[in-house]
Motif scaffolding. Sequence first.
Motif, PDB file in Angstrom:
ATOM      1  N   MET A   1     -10.383  39.888  32.756  1.00 37.31           N
ATOM      2  CA  MET A   1      -9.400  39.788  31.352  1.00 37.31           C
ATOM      3  C   MET A   1      -8.035  41.082  31.582  1.00 37.31           C
ATOM      4  N   ARG A   2      -7.575  39.920  31.345  1.00 36.26           N
ATOM      5  CA  ARG A   2      -6.408  41.550  31.301  1.00 36.26           C
ATOM      6  C   ARG A   2      -5.409  41.212  29.553  1.00 36.26           C
ATOM      7  N   PHE A   3      -4.784  42.821  29.822  1.00 35.91           N
ATOM      8  CA  PHE A   3      -4.556  43.555  29.081  1.00 35.91           C
ATOM      9  C   PHE A   3      -3.674  44.432  28.798  1.00 35.91           C
ATOM     10  N   ALA A   4      -1.997  44.195  28.014  1.00 33.71           N
ATOM     11  CA  ALA A   4      -0.997  44.591  28.299  1.00 33.71           C
ATOM     12  C   ALA A   4      -0.932  46.201  27.428  1.00 33.71           C
ATOM     13  N   LEU A   5      -1.008  47.519  27.930  1.00 30.44           N
ATOM     14  CA  LEU A   5      -0.946  48.904  27.087  1.00 30.44           C
ATOM     15  C   LEU A   5       0.402  48.702  26.492  1.00 30.44           C
ATOM     16  N   ASN A   6       0.745  48.516  24.775  1.00 29.73           N
ATOM     17  CA  ASN A   6       1.106  48.333  24.180  1.00 29.73           C
ATOM     18  C   ASN A   6       1.702  49.884  23.969  1.00 29.73           C
ATOM     19  N   GLU A   7       0.899  50.968  23.640  1.00 29.82           N
ATOM     20  CA  GLU A   7       0.942  51.739  23.104  1.00 29.82           C
ATOM     21  C   GLU A   7      -0.192  52.893  23.373  1.00 29.82           C
ATOM     22  N   VAL A   8       0.221  53.758  24.206  1.00 32.43           N
ATOM     23  CA  VAL A   8      -1.310  54.889  24.351  1.00 32.43           C
ATOM     24  C   VAL A   8      -0.393  56.491  23.953  1.00 32.43           C
ATOM     25  N   ARG A   9      -0.451  56.970  22.962  1.00 35.92           N
ATOM     26  CA  ARG A   9      -0.027  58.530  22.589  1.00 35.92           C
ATOM     27  C   ARG A   9      -1.668  59.180  22.521  1.00 35.92           C
ATOM     28  N   MET A  10      -1.468  60.724  22.489  1.00 34.47           N
ATOM     29  CA  MET A  10      -2.724  61.423  22.157  1.00 34.47           C
ATOM     30  C   MET A  10      -2.138  62.509  21.443  1.00 34.47           C
ATOM     31  N   GLU A  11      -2.683  63.589  20.764  1.00 37.15           N
ATOM     32  CA  GLU A  11      -2.331  64.690  20.790  1.00 37.15           C
ATOM     33  C   GLU A  11      -3.144  65.842  20.918  1.00 37.15           C
TER      34      GLU A  11
ATOM     35  N   PHE B   1      -3.721  60.010  33.833  1.00 36.13           N
ATOM     36  CA  PHE B   1      -5.274  59.017  33.387  1.00 36.13           C
ATOM     37  C   PHE B   1      -5.321  57.399  34.282  1.00 36.13           C
ATOM     38  N   VAL B   2      -6.639  57.396  35.005  1.00 38.09           N
ATOM     39  CA  VAL B   2      -6.438  56.064  35.867  1.00 38.09           C
ATOM     40  C   VAL B   2      -6.882  55.585  35.242  1.00 38.09           C
ATOM     41  N   HIS B   3      -5.270  54.424  34.157  1.00 38.68           N
ATOM     42  CA  HIS B   3      -5.888  53.737  33.359  1.00 38.68           C
ATOM     43  C   HIS B   3      -6.300  52.479  33.760  1.00 38.68           C
ATOM     44  N   SER B   4      -6.278  51.952  35.187  1.00 38.15           N
ATOM     45  CA  SER B   4      -6.742  50.897  35.820  1.00 38.15           C
ATOM     46  C   SER B   4      -7.839  50.536  35.870  1.00 38.15           C
ATOM     47  N   GLN B   5      -8.500  51.552  35.575  1.00 40.80           N
ATOM     48  CA  GLN B   5     -10.244  51.641  35.458  1.00 40.80           C
ATOM     49  C   GLN B   5     -11.138  52.214  34.210  1.00 40.80           C
ATOM     50  N   TRP B   6     -10.252  51.839  33.533  1.00 45.04           N
ATOM     51  CA  TRP B   6     -10.922  52.018  31.895  1.00 45.04           C
ATOM     52  C   TRP B   6     -11.997  50.837  31.739  1.00 45.04           C
ATOM     53  N   LEU B   7     -11.928  49.454  32.252  1.00 45.19           N
ATOM     54  CA  LEU B   7     -12.491  48.561  31.766  1.00 45.19           C
ATOM     55  C   LEU B   7     -12.782  47.615  32.553  1.00 45.19           C
ATOM     56  N   THR B   8     -13.312  48.086  34.008  1.00 45.31           N
ATOM     57  CA  THR B   8     -13.442  47.826  35.443  1.00 45.31           C
ATOM     58  C   THR B   8     -15.233  47.659  34.582  1.00 45.31           C
ATOM     59  N   ASP B   9     -15.643  48.233  34.529  1.00 46.87           N
ATOM     60  CA  ASP B   9     -17.634  48.613  34.356  1.00 46.87           C
ATOM     61  C   ASP B   9     -17.550  47.266  32.482  1.00 46.87           C
ATOM     62  N   LEU B  10     -16.277  46.485  32.696  1.00 45.93           N
ATOM     63  CA  LEU B  10     -17.016  45.745  31.062  1.00 45.93           C
ATOM     64  C   LEU B  10     -16.100  44.072  31.925  1.00 45.93           C
ATOM     65  N   PRO B  11     -17.324  43.259  31.966  1.00 48.87           N
ATOM     66  CA  PRO B  11     -17.068  41.725  31.563  1.00 48.87           C
ATOM     67  C   PRO B  11     -16.049  40.884  29.778  1.00 48.87           C
ATOM     68  N   LEU B  12     -15.881  41.788  29.886  1.00 52.63           N
ATOM     69  CA  LEU B  12     -15.342  41.451  28.472  1.00 52.63           C
ATOM     70  C   LEU B  12     -14.932  40.213  28.182  1.00 52.63           C
ATOM     71  N   GLY B  13     -14.144  39.297  29.008  1.00 52.21           N
ATOM     72  CA  GLY B  13     -14.394  37.346  29.213  1.00 52.21           C
ATOM     73  C   GLY B  13     -15.800  36.826  28.695  1.00 52.21           C
ATOM     74  N   ALA B  14     -16.509  37.373  29.540  1.00 50.11           N
ATOM     75  CA  ALA B  14     -17.888  36.257  30.088  1.00 50.11           C
ATOM     76  C   ALA B  14     -17.923  36.947  27.990  1.00 50.11           C
ATOM     77  N   CYS B  15     -18.258  37.914  28.116  1.00 52.26           N
ATOM     78  CA  CYS B  15     -18.374  37.785  26.609  1.00 52.26           C
ATOM     79  C   CYS B  15     -17.928  37.510  25.014  1.00 52.26           C
ATOM     80  N   TYR B  16     -16.733  37.540  25.695  1.00 55.04           N
ATOM     81  CA  TYR B  16     -15.561  36.372  24.341  1.00 55.04           C
ATOM     82  C   TYR B  16     -16.493  35.404  24.423  1.00 55.04           C
ATOM     83  N   ARG B  17     -16.301  34.484  25.619  1.00 52.81           N
ATOM     84  CA  ARG B  17     -16.979  32.981  25.389  1.00 52.81           C
ATOM     85  C   ARG B  17     -18.146  32.982  25.145  1.00 52.81           C
TER      86      ARG B  17
END
Length: 249
Positions: free
Chosen positions: A60-70, A191-207
Amino acid sequence: MCLSLLSLGMSGCGDPSPTRLVFSLNTASVGASSLPVPASGVHAMTDPAGPPEIMSSDGMRFALNEVRMEVADIRVELGEGMRCGDLSDPLPQGTGCEQPEGSPATLTLAGPFSIDLSTGKAWKGGELRLPPGTYRRVSFVLGEGGFSARTLALDGQSWNMTIFLSGGTVMGFESPHDVRLEEGGLLHVTFVHSQWLTDLPLGACYRNGNLSRVGSEMVLDNATGACEGALEKARDAIRTRGRVSVRSP
């Protein structure tokens, strides 16, 4: 006559580029505005790129529209054997150096700094200047605004998702070995953002109904089934999957 070449990411008259600390999601274009590039690279540097993407373990793919930090406080650990006295004097404005007994010498930068991680640019607090030297680790504390990654689901989905880390969170990334930062270069915290969700099967959980939704916002903090603990897993990935490197001028 002095010629300004700002539109090409260069400056005339031999003006030196500042030596900086940069936080970002990737290294492809960060620092391009201050580092010289060959003419053949100008087109690629100026073409707008799409937003970076992240993907769950089941695609399951997501676009990172905004990533900010203080960031409230930054500490940059010097390499083995380096002392504060080995650095250029005076230090850049707003930068100090501590030499605790029995601990590595450490540069300190007091914030707050507000940073757009998609571009590597700070819009509050200004550039993060460093002296040339040998470095290893960068630690930092999130400020009041914390860390926020706002995403939009792709592949025909019509919902978004936000991953937030609160102010006061302590983070830190390091290089496996000392790295040498030259005059005009970048010390780069990635920040290695490509690995943020690699431990989560979000597509299956959504369905399967293991992820709930409030309006158009997918909520991770009450996920069940294979996605139980999803929010903390995503936060852990943000906190731990990063690296420190240098980019030469």
